[in-house]
Motif scaffolding. Sequence first.
Motif, PDB file in Angstrom:
ATOM      1  N   CYS A 139      98.085 -37.778  19.341  1.00 20.83           N
ATOM      2  CA  CYS A 139      97.110 -36.628  19.754  1.00 20.83           C
ATOM      3  C   CYS A 139      95.811 -36.929  20.249  1.00 20.83           C
ATOM      4  N   GLY A 140      95.495 -38.146  20.524  1.00 14.14           N
ATOM      5  CA  GLY A 140      94.080 -38.807  21.049  1.00 14.14           C
ATOM      6  C   GLY A 140      93.110 -38.118  20.161  1.00 14.14           C
ATOM      7  N   ASN A 141      92.106 -37.532  20.694  1.00 17.98           N
ATOM      8  CA  ASN A 141      91.005 -36.941  19.866  1.00 17.98           C
ATOM      9  C   ASN A 141      91.419 -35.365  19.435  1.00 17.98           C
ATOM     10  N   GLY A 142      92.257 -35.032  19.717  1.00 20.42           N
ATOM     11  CA  GLY A 142      92.511 -33.682  19.166  1.00 20.42           C
ATOM     12  C   GLY A 142      92.350 -32.568  20.183  1.00 20.42           C
ATOM     13  N   GLY A 143      91.923 -32.916  21.394  1.00 25.37           N
ATOM     14  CA  GLY A 143      91.750 -31.661  22.269  1.00 25.37           C
ATOM     15  C   GLY A 143      92.990 -30.534  22.416  1.00 25.37           C
ATOM     16  N   VAL A 179      90.526 -40.554  16.684  1.00 24.72           N
ATOM     17  CA  VAL A 179      90.609 -39.862  15.442  1.00 24.72           C
ATOM     18  C   VAL A 179      89.132 -39.461  14.933  1.00 24.72           C
ATOM     19  N   GLU A 180      88.246 -40.309  15.026  1.00 26.20           N
ATOM     20  CA  GLU A 180      86.999 -40.232  14.403  1.00 26.20           C
ATOM     21  C   GLU A 180      86.215 -39.176  15.541  1.00 26.20           C
ATOM     22  N   ASP A 181      86.405 -39.339  16.786  1.00 31.27           N
ATOM     23  CA  ASP A 181      85.674 -38.390  17.445  1.00 31.27           C
ATOM     24  C   ASP A 181      86.195 -37.110  17.546  1.00 31.27           C
ATOM     25  N   GLY A 182      87.604 -36.863  17.353  1.00 35.14           N
ATOM     26  CA  GLY A 182      88.445 -35.408  17.170  1.00 35.14           C
ATOM     27  C   GLY A 182      87.601 -34.826  16.138  1.00 35.14           C
ATOM     28  N   LYS A 183      87.668 -35.506  15.150  1.00 38.44           N
ATOM     29  CA  LYS A 183      86.987 -34.956  13.873  1.00 38.44           C
ATOM     30  C   LYS A 183      85.788 -34.211  13.787  1.00 38.44           C
ATOM     31  N   GLU A 184      84.969 -35.401  14.672  1.00 41.23           N
ATOM     32  CA  GLU A 184      83.481 -34.857  14.743  1.00 41.23           C
ATOM     33  C   GLU A 184      83.470 -33.804  15.952  1.00 41.23           C
ATOM     34  N   LYS A 185      84.107 -33.884  16.711  1.00 41.17           N
ATOM     35  CA  LYS A 185      83.850 -33.096  18.169  1.00 41.17           C
ATOM     36  C   LYS A 185      84.504 -31.692  17.815  1.00 41.17           C
ATOM     37  N   TYR A 186      85.938 -31.734  17.265  1.00 38.16           N
ATOM     38  CA  TYR A 186      86.772 -30.468  17.451  1.00 38.16           C
ATOM     39  C   TYR A 186      86.923 -30.148  15.844  1.00 38.16           C
ATOM     40  N   GLY A 187      86.508 -30.781  14.930  1.00 37.04           N
ATOM     41  CA  GLY A 187      86.961 -30.711  13.593  1.00 37.04           C
ATOM     42  C   GLY A 187      88.692 -30.536  13.470  1.00 37.04           C
ATOM     43  N   PRO A 238      88.425 -47.235  24.269  1.00 39.08           N
ATOM     44  CA  PRO A 238      87.564 -46.099  24.275  1.00 39.08           C
ATOM     45  C   PRO A 238      88.152 -44.369  24.186  1.00 39.08           C
ATOM     46  N   VAL A 239      87.596 -43.712  23.805  1.00 40.23           N
ATOM     47  CA  VAL A 239      88.152 -42.526  23.593  1.00 40.23           C
ATOM     48  C   VAL A 239      88.187 -41.528  24.745  1.00 40.23           C
ATOM     49  N   SER A 240      89.151 -41.052  25.318  1.00 36.51           N
ATOM     50  CA  SER A 240      89.481 -40.065  26.667  1.00 36.51           C
ATOM     51  C   SER A 240      89.504 -38.945  26.018  1.00 36.51           C
ATOM     52  N   ASP A 241      88.867 -38.034  26.467  1.00 38.53           N
ATOM     53  CA  ASP A 241      88.915 -36.584  25.966  1.00 38.53           C
ATOM     54  C   ASP A 241      89.680 -35.614  27.234  1.00 38.53           C
ATOM     55  N   HIS A 242      90.774 -36.014  27.084  1.00 41.31           N
ATOM     56  CA  HIS A 242      91.837 -35.615  28.134  1.00 41.31           C
ATOM     57  C   HIS A 242      91.917 -34.155  28.507  1.00 41.31           C
ATOM     58  N   ILE A 243      91.559 -33.185  27.304  1.00 40.67           N
ATOM     59  CA  ILE A 243      91.877 -31.717  27.378  1.00 40.67           C
ATOM     60  C   ILE A 243      90.679 -31.340  28.585  1.00 40.67           C
TER      61      ILE A 243
END
Length: 141
Positions: A63-67, A91-99, A24-29
Amino acid sequence: MPTYQYFKPDEPRFHDAGFYRDRPVSDHIHEPGHRERLLRSLYDVAFVLDIDPESKTVCDLGCGNGGFLAELGARFPMVRSWGYDLSPLAVEDGKEKYGAAISLRDFVNEEVEFGDVVVMTEVLEHLPNPEALLRRIRGKS
């Protein structure tokens, strides 16, 4: 300027790409404890960028989801930054959430582009041979 934590020798926690496939994705930032650690890393990167005007790129390995990359980009829009992670969901979440400019790549075993500054948070302690990756980054593999 490394800050690190190795696990106890009797508790190895080595992971490969298969381990991260369905994690599962963790948005650590945005998570307490993680946010403080990531912001400390951001300040370390800012310091390096300030003292070395030749440094213009930052790569985040694991980098996780890129936060972290999103925070970096907001504070330093003139710096080109990107990251690699082993988790397809992150990776998918980071591209969608943060671009975020992140790619699904096994940065330990595949050739990747390293930046002038390389960030790794909560990465080295999960590698069976962290020194090998550090040598590659330095260009001495």
